[in-house]
Design a protein around this motif. Structure first.
Motif, PDB file in Angstrom:
ATOM      1  N   ARG A 110       0.796  -1.311   0.116  1.00 22.70           N
ATOM      2  CA  ARG A 110       0.099   0.083  -0.248  1.00 22.70           C
ATOM      3  C   ARG A 110       0.903   1.339  -0.026  1.00 22.70           C
ATOM      4  O   ARG A 110       1.896   1.333   0.337  1.00 22.70           O
ATOM      5  N   THR A 111       0.253   2.465  -0.505  1.00 25.87           N
ATOM      6  CA  THR A 111       0.984   3.592  -0.639  1.00 25.87           C
ATOM      7  C   THR A 111       1.697   3.891   0.891  1.00 25.87           C
ATOM      8  O   THR A 111       0.899   3.763   2.011  1.00 25.87           O
ATOM      9  N   PRO A 112       2.782   4.436   0.987  1.00 24.42           N
ATOM     10  CA  PRO A 112       3.619   4.776   0.167  1.00 24.42           C
ATOM     11  C   PRO A 112       4.645   3.638  -0.544  1.00 24.42           C
ATOM     12  O   PRO A 112       5.612   4.058  -1.134  1.00 24.42           O
ATOM     13  N   PHE A 113       4.346   2.276  -0.371  1.00 23.65           N
ATOM     14  CA  PHE A 113       5.219   1.425  -0.531  1.00 23.65           C
ATOM     15  C   PHE A 113       4.507   0.487  -1.679  1.00 23.65           C
ATOM     16  O   PHE A 113       4.922  -0.712  -1.808  1.00 23.65           O
ATOM     17  N   ASP A 114       3.648   1.218  -2.444  1.00 24.55           N
ATOM     18  CA  ASP A 114       2.877   0.440  -3.585  1.00 24.55           C
ATOM     19  C   ASP A 114       3.728   0.267  -4.795  1.00 24.55           C
ATOM     20  O   ASP A 114       3.112   0.228  -5.900  1.00 24.55           O
ATOM     21  N   LEU A 115       5.180   0.140  -4.811  1.00 24.75           N
ATOM     22  CA  LEU A 115       5.922   0.029  -5.999  1.00 24.75           C
ATOM     23  C   LEU A 115       5.455  -1.076  -7.085  1.00 24.75           C
ATOM     24  O   LEU A 115       5.336  -0.971  -8.140  1.00 24.75           O
ATOM     25  N   PRO A 116       5.161  -2.431  -6.490  1.00 23.86           N
ATOM     26  CA  PRO A 116       4.770  -3.325  -7.520  1.00 23.86           C
ATOM     27  C   PRO A 116       3.470  -3.091  -8.385  1.00 23.86           C
ATOM     28  O   PRO A 116       3.451  -3.841  -9.309  1.00 23.86           O
ATOM     29  N   GLU A 117       2.741  -2.518  -7.984  1.00 21.71           N
ATOM     30  CA  GLU A 117       1.689  -1.956  -8.908  1.00 21.71           C
ATOM     31  C   GLU A 117       1.623  -0.361  -9.112  1.00 21.71           C
ATOM     32  O   GLU A 117       0.595   0.056  -9.355  1.00 21.71           O
ATOM     33  N   GLY A 118       2.742   0.254  -8.739  1.00 19.78           N
ATOM     34  CA  GLY A 118       2.846   1.690  -9.125  1.00 19.78           C
ATOM     35  C   GLY A 118       2.237   2.053 -10.428  1.00 19.78           C
ATOM     36  O   GLY A 118       2.913   2.177 -11.295  1.00 19.78           O
ATOM     37  N   GLU A 119       0.996   2.570 -10.388  1.00 18.62           N
ATOM     38  CA  GLU A 119       0.447   2.960 -11.558  1.00 18.62           C
ATOM     39  C   GLU A 119       0.789   3.918 -12.413  1.00 18.62           C
ATOM     40  O   GLU A 119       0.426   4.004 -13.633  1.00 18.62           O
ATOM     41  N   SER A 120       1.441   4.833 -11.869  1.00 22.26           N
ATOM     42  CA  SER A 120       1.928   5.813 -12.748  1.00 22.26           C
ATOM     43  C   SER A 120       3.271   5.515 -13.425  1.00 22.26           C
ATOM     44  O   SER A 120       3.773   6.019 -14.427  1.00 22.26           O
ATOM     45  N   GLU A 121       4.073   4.373 -12.897  1.00 19.80           N
ATOM     46  CA  GLU A 121       5.324   3.828 -13.584  1.00 19.80           C
ATOM     47  C   GLU A 121       5.036   2.423 -14.554  1.00 19.80           C
ATOM     48  O   GLU A 121       5.355   2.958 -15.434  1.00 19.80           O
ATOM     49  N   ILE A 122       4.663   1.630 -14.023  1.00 18.65           N
ATOM     50  CA  ILE A 122       4.661   0.524 -14.736  1.00 18.65           C
ATOM     51  C   ILE A 122       3.127   0.006 -14.635  1.00 18.65           C
ATOM     52  O   ILE A 122       2.615  -1.024 -14.534  1.00 18.65           O
ATOM     53  N   VAL A 123       2.331   0.951 -15.036  1.00 21.60           N
ATOM     54  CA  VAL A 123       0.880   0.788 -15.640  1.00 21.60           C
ATOM     55  C   VAL A 123       0.122   0.132 -14.245  1.00 21.60           C
ATOM     56  O   VAL A 123      -0.439   0.780 -13.805  1.00 21.60           O
ATOM     57  N   ALA A 124       0.163  -1.178 -14.013  1.00 17.02           N
ATOM     58  CA  ALA A 124      -0.556  -1.796 -12.993  1.00 17.02           C
ATOM     59  C   ALA A 124       0.415  -2.855 -12.353  1.00 17.02           C
ATOM     60  O   ALA A 124       0.025  -3.577 -11.475  1.00 17.02           O
ATOM     61  N   GLY A 125       1.767  -2.927 -12.561  1.00 20.13           N
ATOM     62  CA  GLY A 125       2.566  -3.877 -12.015  1.00 20.13           C
ATOM     63  C   GLY A 125       2.044  -5.416 -12.380  1.00 20.13           C
ATOM     64  O   GLY A 125       1.694  -5.606 -13.647  1.00 20.13           O
ATOM     65  N   PHE A 126       1.994  -6.037 -11.311  1.00 17.96           N
ATOM     66  CA  PHE A 126       1.914  -7.582 -11.726  1.00 17.96           C
ATOM     67  C   PHE A 126       0.470  -7.714 -12.203  1.00 17.96           C
ATOM     68  O   PHE A 126       0.277  -8.775 -12.943  1.00 17.96           O
ATOM     69  N   HIS A 127      -0.424  -6.802 -11.867  1.00 16.49           N
ATOM     70  CA  HIS A 127      -1.799  -7.292 -12.554  1.00 16.49           C
ATOM     71  C   HIS A 127      -2.390  -6.580 -13.865  1.00 16.49           C
ATOM     72  O   HIS A 127      -3.504  -6.184 -13.985  1.00 16.49           O
ATOM     73  N   THR A 128      -1.261  -6.089 -14.407  1.00 21.93           N
ATOM     74  CA  THR A 128      -1.671  -5.211 -15.674  1.00 21.93           C
ATOM     75  C   THR A 128      -2.637  -6.077 -16.653  1.00 21.93           C
ATOM     76  O   THR A 128      -3.286  -5.596 -17.115  1.00 21.93           O
ATOM     77  N   GLU A 129      -2.185  -7.286 -16.594  1.00 23.61           N
ATOM     78  CA  GLU A 129      -2.973  -8.169 -17.778  1.00 23.61           C
ATOM     79  C   GLU A 129      -4.340  -8.861 -17.263  1.00 23.61           C
ATOM     80  O   GLU A 129      -4.682  -9.804 -17.778  1.00 23.61           O
ATOM     81  N   TYR A 130      -4.652  -8.314 -16.168  1.00 25.62           N
ATOM     82  CA  TYR A 130      -5.419  -9.245 -15.645  1.00 25.62           C
ATOM     83  C   TYR A 130      -7.030  -8.394 -15.608  1.00 25.62           C
ATOM     84  O   TYR A 130      -6.958  -7.165 -15.472  1.00 25.62           O
ATOM     85  N   SER A 131      -7.996  -8.996 -15.883  1.00 26.42           N
ATOM     86  CA  SER A 131      -9.158  -8.512 -15.910  1.00 26.42           C
ATOM     87  C   SER A 131     -10.408  -9.178 -15.157  1.00 26.42           C
ATOM     88  O   SER A 131     -10.191 -10.329 -15.018  1.00 26.42           O
ATOM     89  N   GLY A 132     -11.579  -8.653 -15.101  1.00 25.49           N
ATOM     90  CA  GLY A 132     -12.598  -9.179 -14.646  1.00 25.49           C
ATOM     91  C   GLY A 132     -12.444  -9.808 -13.080  1.00 25.49           C
ATOM     92  O   GLY A 132     -11.909  -9.337 -12.307  1.00 25.49           O
ATOM     93  N   MET A 133     -12.752 -11.106 -13.165  1.00 21.89           N
ATOM     94  CA  MET A 133     -12.863 -11.528 -11.658  1.00 21.89           C
ATOM     95  C   MET A 133     -11.389 -11.983 -11.395  1.00 21.89           C
ATOM     96  O   MET A 133     -11.185 -11.808 -10.019  1.00 21.89           O
TER      97      MET A 133
END
Lengths: 382, 184, 384, 154
Positions: free
Chosen positions: C231-254
């Motif tokens: 979680r912020t301020p340590f949310d680097l793995p999903e940092g949306e401004s840098e690496i789009v959504a991090g590990f769940h970039t390619e996930y959708s829906g459920m």
């Protein structure tokens, strides 16, 4: 500046090529950076642009001089007033038009309000790039709204103002305009104080922004960087001071300059510039005279644009737009349409040294360096 | 002291959190369909054609100036003719493609007959992009009273100007407002 | 009072009593287990759903907005609407993805998040399983999340995902160490890994947060906990401004919703464990024990959301520096302080441990000084 | 502020043999000696034109003209407008990117939209139009769609 990819003697490694953009949350539009990464460190960065290209300059050659005015709104769509200003200035230079006193003041007020809008928004977006969850942006939007309401009341539209005319402004300001500007002047410093308490001394922001994306003074001048970016690199060059265009020589404002030329300086110089803009506004509101807002000669351009034919020749008009030096180079062949119309877009030219600033830093830094350049893709791609 | 700036920032957000429950100044959101912001008089959206007494009496004389000046060229005008094929001073077709119009207001500015003005109506959603957004003459017609209602200041000015012109028009010497010669 | 306190316990007991009449003994045990499982399995996702609403409302108010308020009164049905939307959305798997890994990761990532709930003491006698190694189980389960995040990022075959996964692994491993070390003083004092025993040791107002080592331990554990759940301020793995959504970039829906669910359930469980270890768990006067537990836990969650509304994100190297250069030495010092506190007699122990703490803080501050950013003064160009 | 005539005289003294012309407020410099004059303008302390603000091309149907607007940040002077002309058939102009970095993207833009080749540019590719686009849209002979077409044709 070059960055060497470290070769490992035992491991066979390869640089990771990532395409940041054109659909990316933090490229401020459809801008693309082709990045080569060593781990998370940037080894190479090539900007790719043109996704929003609409050949603005060719469009202008096909319509009357006034017809381009609403299109300039759409260059840098955050500060349409200053875009109008630069275009009007260039054409006035070409046609030798005089601008009445009141119109000059109205123009300055509009330009400075636009500067407030732009810089506030930029700080908000920069924080978004830094990873703050929209809070600074929404505070910025809250204050910007007040100014946009004012634009709407005066010019009829919030963002696409289309308010300036050759030789003045489209229509006189409304009666309650000056009191409302006074209210903004009262309100804005308080907001800036609050904004600064939230941001300026925040250790995370300082750690992220300081010593990142350093742009040395000489390179900044050589690369044609302009606006707050140039001043953050320690060059005291403000076109309002140098060219004394419009009536800026009447306002004793100061030009803040940075020393390190890093992202933090770029951020802070903008905050200080806003405070100076408020001073200009204070004085302009105090001194604004009554009178006409458009010169009778200029009226041909406003009332029947087909009759507005500037003499043969060329002119380059430039202003200190919030993003930097916004210049319009216009060539007339004596007809009702511009022969050539060129926009010197600040955010386009400020991008020239993006690669130099980013090499050797992390991906996260590249994002905030791009954010601190303050680009608007409408203006980059034109 | 390290860490102090962070805490100050948190206090600012806390202040905003608390005050958003008490002051309208901080909570600026307008709950749109129920609440609406007051309309600004100069607000401009899409153009409309004005008629004086009855919808047949358009002020437009189909001089084509607005169509020529329109930067994105969204106006199409075809002049009406009478039975003998003589051109009349009224439009047969007056189309504005709202999907192209960019609300710049230049048509209103250049019109010498005060016939076209910018509207305040902005809820114009349609399910299609082409014919649905191409507004014809009948869709664009609005009365002078409507105009006086949405923009009282401008309407008063224009009314005064028109009356003055009419008074002058009684003299045979003064011609109708000149149509600027179209240049190539 | 006591009745209210034990309302859930008595409810379960009476249910089992009713079952005893027509079920064999072994079935009653199974029913007892099932009741606990169902309670947790329902509680977890429901908490997650309403945490999303809480977060959106809280952050909305911080940002001077209303937050969701259209679906149901005060937006109370918003999570359900979101759930329906998530379920009906198209599930997109990238062409080059490892389909199996891509599917497996979001499914499995929820399991440890749910399992952690089994050792959380929700109230007096309200622990699903009173394991003698409860805290250890929490640590073990919390760190397995990393694996599934990395599987998700690898299986997505996306460079942003990969970057996010690598950041995640580096971050989790770094923060695990100060996290474990910050728990050790508690174990030292209590002498047990059992969460129930730990809460019982903080009887009355003797919460560990009121001791010198407890304050520091609480802060370190809370910060590392925030880092652990990305979680912020340590949310680097999903940092949306840098690496789009991090590990769940390619996930959708459920599948995306499952990641989200795991994240929020982890947020809840980390807050719960912090409350258990340092804030006295369900201990507290006047109110029922489970209410105290939820008040403490939600207060911590709200602080996390407050962080999210305020802070920008760290950079990778700064994040690591913070863990290794600051939190790790501090947690080691804290161990020493706790030892001193335990060994000496009061009131000397308070004084000595406070002095040791203050001294080490000063030393650490001085040692980290070069890395600390400084305020700047700006000048203006001369008028011309 | 130095007048454009003085600049002309200075350059002609410095580079004997080159013939400059003054048109309005701008200086027309022959293409062949442009690179040398450019570095002279930048490095000479009496000009110190360290800031190249704008580079753009104009299609005058008979020839192309590249227009440079120079300012001096050090001396806070300017602008000095320089025009360099080239034949339309073989549009080539020495690049000033090695001297002023700011010309990099602007020359690429002029190349993209007008088709002027800048010799010595480190990376002369299209910048705004896409790779593989055949034409140069700002040329006056670029065939474009009819602007004044009626609505029905959309």
């Amino acid at each position: 500046m070059e960055y060497e990819l470290k070769e490992s003697p035992t491991l066979d490694t390869q640089a990771l090529e990532v395409s940041l953009g054109p659909q990316h949350p933090s490229t401020h539009g459809v801008f693309r950076m082709n990045v080569k990464l060593d781990g998370e460190t940037i080894v190479q960065l090539k900007p790719v642009m043109g996704y929003l290209h609409r050949n603005h300059e060719k469009l202008a050659e096909n319509m009357s001089w006034l017809g381009s005015m609403p299109y300039t709104d759409r260059l840098d769509y955050i500060c349409s007033m200053t875009n109008n200003f630069a275009y009007a200035l260039a054409v006035e230079k070409l046609a030798g038009l005089e601008v009445p006193e009141r119109a000059q003041y109205v123009r300055v007020i509009m330009a400075e309000l636009t500067r407030l809008v732009n810089h506030t928004l930029l700080v908000g977006f920069l924080l978004n790039d830094l990873g703050a969850f929209f809070t600074p942006v929404l505070y910025a939007f809250r204050e910007r709204e007040k100014i946009l309401d004012l634009f709407e009341a005066v010019a009829g539209s919030r963002m696409m103002c289309n308010y300036f005319r050759f030789g003045g402004v489209k229509i006189d300001v409304t009666d309650d305009f000056i009191p409302q500007v006074k209210q903004i002047i009262r309100r804005y410093p308080k907001f800036l104080d609050e904004f600064e308490t939230l941001l300026s001394e925040n250790e995370i922001l300082m750690a992220r922004c300081q010593k990142v994306g350093i742009l040395p003074r000489e390179l900044a001048i050589n690369a044609g960087v302009s606006g707050p970016m140039l001043r953050a690199s320690g060059v005291p060059y403000d076109i309002r001071k140098v060219d004394h265009y419009s009536i800026y020589d009447r306002f004793p404002f100061r030009v803040p300059i940075g020393e390190a030329g890093d992202v933090y300086d770029r951020y802070y110089v903008r905050i200080l510039e806003m405070r100076e803009s408020i001073k200009i506004l204070e004085q302009a509101v105090r001194e604004i005279p009554a009178g006409p807002t458009i010169s009778p000669v200029g009226l041909t351009g406003a009332k029947s644009p087909r009759n507005f034919k500037p003499p043969k020749g060329d002119a380059y008009g430039r202003i200190e737009a919030p993003k930097g030096e916004l210049g319009f180079y216009v060539v007339s062949d004596g007809s009702a349409k511009p022969y050539r119309y060129h926009v010197r877009a600040p955010s386009f030219i400020n991008l020239t040294i993006l690669e130099d600033m980013c090499l050797g830093y992390k991906v996260a830094d590249a994002i905030i360096i791009l954010g601190s350049i303050d680009i608007v893709l409408g203006e980059v791609d034109r | 002291m390290y860490g102090f700036g962070v805490i100050k920032g948190m206090l600012v957000t806390l202040k905003n959190f608390v005050l958003s429950y008490f002051t309208k100044e901080r909570l600026t959101t307008v709950q749109y369909p129920e609440e609406r912001l007051p309309e600004k008089e100069r607000f401009r959206n899409f153009p409309f054609l004005i008629y004086d007494d009855k919808p047949e009496d358009l002020r437009c004389v189909s001089c084509d100036i607005c169509a020529k000046e329109c930067p994105p060229k969204c106006i199409t005008i075809v002049r009406d003719t009478d039975a003998q094929g003589k051109p009349l001073k009224r439009p047969k077709v007056f189309d504005i493609d709202f999907s192209i119009c960019m609300n710049c207001g230049i048509c209103e500015e250049v019109c010498p007959f005060d016939a076209i003005f910018m509207d305040h109506e902005f809820e114009l959603g349609e399910y299609g992009r082409f014919e649905e957004l191409n507004y014809h003459k009948e869709d664009l017609l609005k009365s002078a009273e409507y105009f006086a209602q949405i923009r009282p200041t401008d309407a008063a000015l224009i009314e005064a100007k028109r009356r003055q012109k009419e008074a002058k028009g009684a003299h045979p010497t003064s011609p109708t407002p000149p149509i600027p010669p179209p240049s190539s | 009072m006591n009745q209210l306190d034990q309302i859930f316990v008595t409810a379960k007991a009476s249910l089992l009593e009713a079952a005893e009449h027509f079920l064999p003994d072994w079935m009653v045990v199974v029913v007892s287990i099932l009741v606990s499982i169902i309670a947790i399995a329902v509680f977890g996702p429901v908490t997650m759903m309403y945490l999303t609403l809480l977060e959106r409302k809280l952050v909305g108010r911080i940002q001077n907005r209303y937050g969701p308020n259209r679906v149901g009164a005060w937006g109370l049905l918003q999570p359900i609407a979101d759930g329906v939307k998530m379920l009906t959305k198209e599930d997109i798997v990238p062409l080059g993805a490892d389909r199996f890994a891509h599917f497996l990761a979001p499914v499995i990532i929820v399991i440890p998040a749910l399992l952690i709930f089994s050792v959380i003491p929700f109230g007096r006698g309200m622990t699903a399983v009173d394991l003698s190694v409860g805290v250890l189980l929490f640590l073990a389960l919390a760190s397995t999340t990393t694996i599934w995040i990395f599987v998700a990022s690898w299986g997505s075959r996306n460079k942003f995902s990969l970057l996010g996964g690598m950041r995640s692994v580096a971050q989790m491993i770094s923060y695990e160490i100060p996290m474990v070390l910050s728990i050790v003083p508690v174990l030292l004092v209590v002498g047990s890994f059992s969460t129930v025993r730990i809460v019982e040791a903080q009887d009355g107002w003797s919460w560990f947060v009121f001791t010198p080592w407890g304050v520091l331990g609480f802060l370190i554990f809370f910060l590392t906990g925030v880092a652990e759940v990305n979680r912020t301020p340590f949310d680097l793995p999903e940092g949306e401004s840098e690496i789009v959504a991090g590990f769940h970039t390619e996930y959708s829906g459920m599948k995306f919703a499952l990641f989200y669910m795991a994240e929020f359930m982890n947020t809840f469980s980390v807050s719960a464990i912090v409350a258990t270890l340092y804030l006295g768990g369900w201990q507290g006067p006047w109110l029922p024990s489970w209410l105290w537990f939820f008040i403490k836990t939600y207060a911590l969650i709200c602080v996390m959301m407050w962080f999210r509304g305020t802070f920008p994100r760290f950079r990778v190297d700064q994040l690591m520096g913070f863990a290794w250069k600051f939190l790790l030495p501090l947690s080691l010092v804290n161990l020493l302080v706790a030892g001193l506190w335990l060994h000496l007699k009061p009131p000397a122990n308070h004084l000595v441990s406070l002095a040791a703490l203050a001294l080490s803080l000063v030393v650490l501050y001085q040692a980290n000084r070069p890395d600390i950013p400084k305020k700047r003064n700006y000048r203006y160009a001369e008028a011309n | 502020m130095i007048s454009i005539e003085e600049v002309k005289r200075d350059i002609e003294n410095k580079f004997p043999g080159t013939v400059l012309t003054v048109e309005g407020t701008s200086l027309v410099i022959p293409r062949a000696s442009w690179r040398d004059i450019a570095s002279f303008l930048k490095n000479d302390p009496s000009y110190a034109l360290d800031y190249l603000s704008s580079v753009t091309g104009v299609d005058y149907k008979e020839y192309f003209e590249v227009v440079y607007h120079f300012f001096s940040v050090a001396k806070k002077e300017g602008p000095i407008t320089v025009k360099v002309r080239t034949a339309r058939s073989e549009a080539k102009i020495p690049s000033v990117t090695p001297i002023w970095r700011s010309a990099e993207f602007q020359e690429r833009e002029a190349y993209d939209l007008l088709g002027i080749q800048f010799e010595g540019h480190p990376d002369l590719r299209r910048i705004l139009m896409w790779e593989g686009f055949q034409f140069h849209p700002l040329r006056k002979d670029y065939v474009q769609e009819n602007q004044d077409r009626p609505v029905e044709q959309f």
